[in-house]
Motif scaffolding. Structure first.
Motif, mmCIF file in Angstrom:
data_model
loop_
_atom_site.group_PDB
_atom_site.id
_atom_site.type_symbol
_atom_site.label_atom_id
_atom_site.label_comp_id
_atom_site.label_asym_id
_atom_site.label_seq_id
_atom_site.Cartn_x
_atom_site.Cartn_y
_atom_site.Cartn_z
ATOM 1 N N THR A 18 0.861 -1.180 0.000
ATOM 2 C CA THR A 18 0.000 0.000 0.000
ATOM 3 C C THR A 18 0.896 1.226 0.000
ATOM 4 N N TYR A 19 0.546 2.195 -0.853
ATOM 5 C CA TYR A 19 1.337 3.414 -1.008
ATOM 6 C C TYR A 19 0.481 4.619 -0.628
ATOM 7 N N PHE A 20 1.092 5.584 0.046
ATOM 8 C CA PHE A 20 0.422 6.843 0.348
ATOM 9 C C PHE A 20 1.181 7.978 -0.332
ATOM 10 N N VAL A 21 0.467 8.715 -1.166
ATOM 11 C CA VAL A 21 1.028 9.905 -1.814
ATOM 12 C C VAL A 21 0.319 11.115 -1.232
ATOM 13 N N ASP A 22 1.014 11.856 -0.391
ATOM 14 C CA ASP A 22 0.439 13.047 0.246
ATOM 15 C C ASP A 22 -0.889 12.726 0.913
ATOM 16 N N GLY A 23 -0.942 11.571 1.569
ATOM 17 C CA GLY A 23 -2.129 11.175 2.319
ATOM 18 C C GLY A 23 -3.135 10.362 1.546
ATOM 19 N N ASP A 24 -3.057 10.352 0.220
ATOM 20 C CA ASP A 24 -3.997 9.576 -0.584
ATOM 21 C C ASP A 24 -3.494 8.139 -0.682
#
Length: 208
Positions: free
Chosen positions: A176-182
């Motif tokens: 799972t990846y988070f980009v700026d919270g997304d």
């Protein structure tokens, strides 16, 4: 540098399948990857799902069989036939090694990819100390120092904290990846991760 948060386990099939592509995307975007290995067995159940081994046989045959075969071909990431021999061994030490690398201020990307690849391509046992030491040395790191650091109380505390955080943030599995919270769950969303790094998607996560 801005970050991409990366929740996964060192033995995750789909983390391996997306690993090379993900690292290339992160490098191209000039983002640093924050590795957050966590206890996948606890995390999956903690978000309300069922453990991998208790899922129906037809689900496992598709998701952990046919899907892995296709993605391995698509991502040019060779895999062993079936599940790796040592897949169900305890991954605590392997995951804690990655945490220990990051805590020492060294890049964990190379070691993480080496572990994933060794497990899924070469059928390596990531619970075997000699195997782990070989992979650490292959990544150009100090095996003795990192093995000691991986067993330290603060490293184990970080591992537990990552697992709790994964549950609190509804991390459904690895990777799972988070980009700026997304949040983007699954390596099949890497193209969306790449787009989000250029242009964020409309809307918000988590939901209110």
């Amino acid at each position: 540098m801005r970050e991409i948060e990366y929740f996964y386990s060192a033995h995750s099939a789909y983390a391996y399948l997306g690993s090379a592509r993900f690292m290339a995307i992160a490098a191209k975007s000039n983002r640093v990857v924050v590795h957050k290995p966590y206890d996948l067995n606890i995390g999956i159940v903690g978000v309300g799902s069922t453990s991998t081994r208790s899922r129906p046989e037809n689900h496992r045959a598709y998701y952990f069989g046919r899907e892995i075969e296709r993605w391995a071909e698509y991502r040019d990431a060779p895999v062993v036939t079936g599940m790796p021999t040592h897949h169900w061994n305890d991954m605590t030490l392997a995951n804690c090694l990655i945490i220990a690398v990051g805590a020492r201020g060294e890049a964990a990307d190379t070691l993480a990819h080496a572990m994933l690849q060794a497990h899924w391509r070469d059928d390596a046992d990531l619970a075997d100390e000699a195997t782990l030491e070989r992979l650490i040395r292959g990544a150009g790191l100090d095996a003795a120092a990192l093995m000691n650091a991986a067993r330290a109380a603060d490293t184990l505390a970080s591992y537990d904290a990552n697992t709790r955080e994964a549950i609190e943030r509804s991390v459904f599995g690895s990777p799972t990846y988070f980009v700026d919270g997304d949040m983007f769950y699954g390596q099949d969303h890497l193209e969306m991760v790449e787009r989000a790094l250029r242009q964020p998607f409309a809307g918000n996560w988590p939901r209110a």
